[in-house]
Design a protein around this motif. Sequence first.
Motif, PDB file in Angstrom:
ATOM      1  N   ALA A 330       0.881  -1.613   0.010  1.00 45.31           N
ATOM      2  CA  ALA A 330       0.025  -0.120   0.004  1.00 45.31           C
ATOM      3  C   ALA A 330       0.715   1.153   0.107  1.00 45.31           C
ATOM      4  O   ALA A 330       1.624   1.481   0.370  1.00 45.31           O
ATOM      5  CB  ALA A 330      -0.743   0.014   1.023  1.00 45.31           C
ATOM      6  N   GLN A 331       0.347   1.909  -0.663  1.00 44.66           N
ATOM      7  CA  GLN A 331       0.927   3.775  -0.695  1.00 44.66           C
ATOM      8  C   GLN A 331      -0.561   4.841  -0.566  1.00 44.66           C
ATOM      9  O   GLN A 331      -1.200   4.900  -1.323  1.00 44.66           O
ATOM     10  CB  GLN A 331       2.122   3.831  -1.335  1.00 44.66           C
ATOM     11  CG  GLN A 331       1.238   3.430  -3.002  1.00 44.66           C
ATOM     12  CD  GLN A 331       3.010   4.221  -3.536  1.00 44.66           C
ATOM     13  OE1 GLN A 331       3.568   4.582  -3.953  1.00 44.66           O
ATOM     14  NE2 GLN A 331       3.155   3.011  -5.036  1.00 44.66           N
ATOM     15  N   ARG A 332      -0.085   5.202   0.416  1.00 43.67           N
ATOM     16  CA  ARG A 332      -0.673   7.195   0.566  1.00 43.67           C
ATOM     17  C   ARG A 332       0.128   8.142   0.906  1.00 43.67           C
ATOM     18  O   ARG A 332       1.057   7.967   1.780  1.00 43.67           O
ATOM     19  CB  ARG A 332      -2.057   6.510   1.153  1.00 43.67           C
ATOM     20  CG  ARG A 332      -2.826   7.320   1.820  1.00 43.67           C
ATOM     21  CD  ARG A 332      -4.268   6.951   2.516  1.00 43.67           C
ATOM     22  NE  ARG A 332      -4.757   5.788   2.464  1.00 43.67           N
ATOM     23  CZ  ARG A 332      -6.199   5.531   2.003  1.00 43.67           C
ATOM     24  NH1 ARG A 332      -6.056   7.093   1.498  1.00 43.67           N
ATOM     25  NH2 ARG A 332      -6.663   4.596   0.658  1.00 43.67           N
ATOM     26  N   GLU A 386      -4.571   4.399   5.831  1.00 44.35           N
ATOM     27  CA  GLU A 386      -5.898   5.746   6.166  1.00 44.35           C
ATOM     28  C   GLU A 386      -6.012   5.991   7.008  1.00 44.35           C
ATOM     29  O   GLU A 386      -6.222   5.659   7.846  1.00 44.35           O
ATOM     30  CB  GLU A 386      -7.470   4.872   5.494  1.00 44.35           C
ATOM     31  CG  GLU A 386      -8.550   6.240   5.846  1.00 44.35           C
ATOM     32  CD  GLU A 386      -9.830   5.225   5.598  1.00 44.35           C
ATOM     33  OE1 GLU A 386     -10.666   6.046   5.473  1.00 44.35           O
ATOM     34  OE2 GLU A 386     -10.110   4.237   5.313  1.00 44.35           O
ATOM     35  N   VAL A 387      -5.830   7.667   7.182  1.00 43.78           N
ATOM     36  CA  VAL A 387      -5.746   7.880   8.269  1.00 43.78           C
ATOM     37  C   VAL A 387      -7.246   8.124   8.978  1.00 43.78           C
ATOM     38  O   VAL A 387      -8.713   8.683   9.109  1.00 43.78           O
ATOM     39  CB  VAL A 387      -5.892   9.714   8.712  1.00 43.78           C
ATOM     40  CG1 VAL A 387      -6.109  10.651   9.593  1.00 43.78           C
ATOM     41  CG2 VAL A 387      -4.622   9.565   7.325  1.00 43.78           C
ATOM     42  N   LEU A 388      -7.055   7.383  10.244  1.00 46.19           N
ATOM     43  CA  LEU A 388      -8.486   7.046  11.481  1.00 46.19           C
ATOM     44  C   LEU A 388      -9.129   8.103  12.178  1.00 46.19           C
ATOM     45  O   LEU A 388      -9.557   8.481  11.916  1.00 46.19           O
ATOM     46  CB  LEU A 388      -8.259   6.189  11.703  1.00 46.19           C
ATOM     47  CG  LEU A 388      -7.826   4.511  11.246  1.00 46.19           C
ATOM     48  CD1 LEU A 388      -7.043   3.516  12.752  1.00 46.19           C
ATOM     49  CD2 LEU A 388      -9.071   4.048  10.055  1.00 46.19           C
ATOM     50  N   LYS A 389      -7.354   9.083  12.618  1.00 52.55           N
ATOM     51  CA  LYS A 389      -8.357   9.967  13.507  1.00 52.55           C
ATOM     52  C   LYS A 389      -6.686  10.446  13.486  1.00 52.55           C
ATOM     53  O   LYS A 389      -5.928  10.250  13.099  1.00 52.55           O
ATOM     54  CB  LYS A 389      -8.822   9.753  15.010  1.00 52.55           C
ATOM     55  CG  LYS A 389      -9.066  10.620  15.757  1.00 52.55           C
ATOM     56  CD  LYS A 389     -10.430  10.364  16.447  1.00 52.55           C
ATOM     57  CE  LYS A 389     -10.515  11.504  17.702  1.00 52.55           C
ATOM     58  NZ  LYS A 389     -11.693  11.045  18.632  1.00 52.55           N
ATOM     59  N   SER A 390      -6.952  12.143  13.352  1.00 52.44           N
ATOM     60  CA  SER A 390      -6.007  13.202  14.085  1.00 52.44           C
ATOM     61  C   SER A 390      -6.154  13.982  14.931  1.00 52.44           C
ATOM     62  O   SER A 390      -7.622  14.548  15.860  1.00 52.44           O
ATOM     63  CB  SER A 390      -5.586  14.159  12.786  1.00 52.44           C
ATOM     64  OG  SER A 390      -5.690  13.056  11.626  1.00 52.44           O
TER      65      SER A 390
END
Length: 484
Positions: A330-332, A386-390
């Motif tokens: 994966a890459q993001r 994927e960013v779940l929360k920041s």
Amino acid sequence: MSPPLLKLGAVLSTMAMISNWMSQTLPSLVGLNITRLSTSDTLVSSCDVLQISPKEGWQVYSSAQDPDGRCICTVVAPEQNLCSRDAKSRQLRQLLEKVQNMSQSIEVLNLRTQRDFQYVLKMETQMKGLKAKFRQIEDDRKTLMTKHFQELKEKMDELLPLIPVLEQYKTDAKLIIQFKEEIRNLSTVLTGIQEEIGAYDYEELHQRVLSLETRLRDCMKKLTCGKLMKITGPITVKISGTRFGAWMTDPLASEKNNRVWYMDSYTNNKIVREYKSIADFVSGAESRTYNLPFKWAGTNHVVYNGSLYFNKYQSNIIIKYSFDTGRVLAQRSLEYAGFHNVYPYTWGGFSDIDLMADEIGLWAVYATNQNAGNIVISQLNQDTLEVLKSWSTGYPKRSAGESFMICGTLYVTNSHLTGAKVYYSYSTKTSTYEYTDIPFHNQYFHISMLDYNARDRALYAWNNGHQVLFNVTLFHVIKTEDDT
């Protein structure tokens, strides 16, 4: 040969047996060293180190209740090699039995020696008389027949070489008596030691330790995430590479899987070296080399659940690379994240994006223009990135020396140089921060990588070309059955 000479031959055979026994067996007794068991360092559940007596076993070091009525305690655990006394105790018993058997053998040899010694004395007297008689006969040899004279001379020639042998035999007999006394004294000492150590039933003690270890594991499962209280060390594992780099193990690997990954430099490199264990890493015995499809940026990579996560050079793209398949899974792009020394740590080195893992999962620490260059913490999906929360903090990324996550709390150091300490922490659970004062020893003056490993409960660091480990002390809260 005459009967006296046959008896003398038996005596010499006995002497040879004794000499052979002394050369093979007695030297092992001379080198005996009696070493008493000593107390040793033991581990605390918080990863700190205390000195306790081996008789104490597992203990509750301290306990209290918080305002909500929950039990708070610290558990002291004995060193894993406590039961090494079993081997020492068995070795001591075997040694004592061997000494007792040897003592019995010495008794038998002593009786035989005394008997043969009496025969030697008698033989010596006979030889002296024969010698005197021979002198007399020699003086009067003119009156004797030539044949008789020749027979007597031949017998005398046979007996003369035995005189020094008999003298040596008398000396050996005295030495055997001396050895017998020394073995008796040694047996008394060993018996006393066995009685002293025998106060412990080691088989029973071993079972108790196993039972307590099982209970401690069950207790550890009830531990909530701990709060960092202290950092000790470092322990220098190896000296290698340039001033900047990263080395790590997988916190989700099994206990038998202790592979180490090594990534030298902060840029212009794609080679990852793998070692099967810490011992192989120290000796330099590589097991495998990986050639990544992209160069990395910085030193803030992490291995998590069998895959390498790193920041692609000159971008804010995160790469997930599988060691098993040798492919990118994966890459993001990390949205708005600064890169290429826009928001690095104080030491630079393209350290804009810091990837890390703790008991909760995978994280990225970086800074954005939208947050005025202050640190942003993002929890990532380990499969898709994927960013779940920041969480946006108020601490400037460029003012941080390094940072690491423990139990969902980010801990930030104020410098990468001598005198550094953990100065700031931010809890993602409560979305609150506090200023701290937790010093640690920057032994080699320049830290370019500092990451927490949840399995080892330790900080891995790259300290100016030295690969080192720091121990951490965590404050734990034990959940009760009433807690939800």
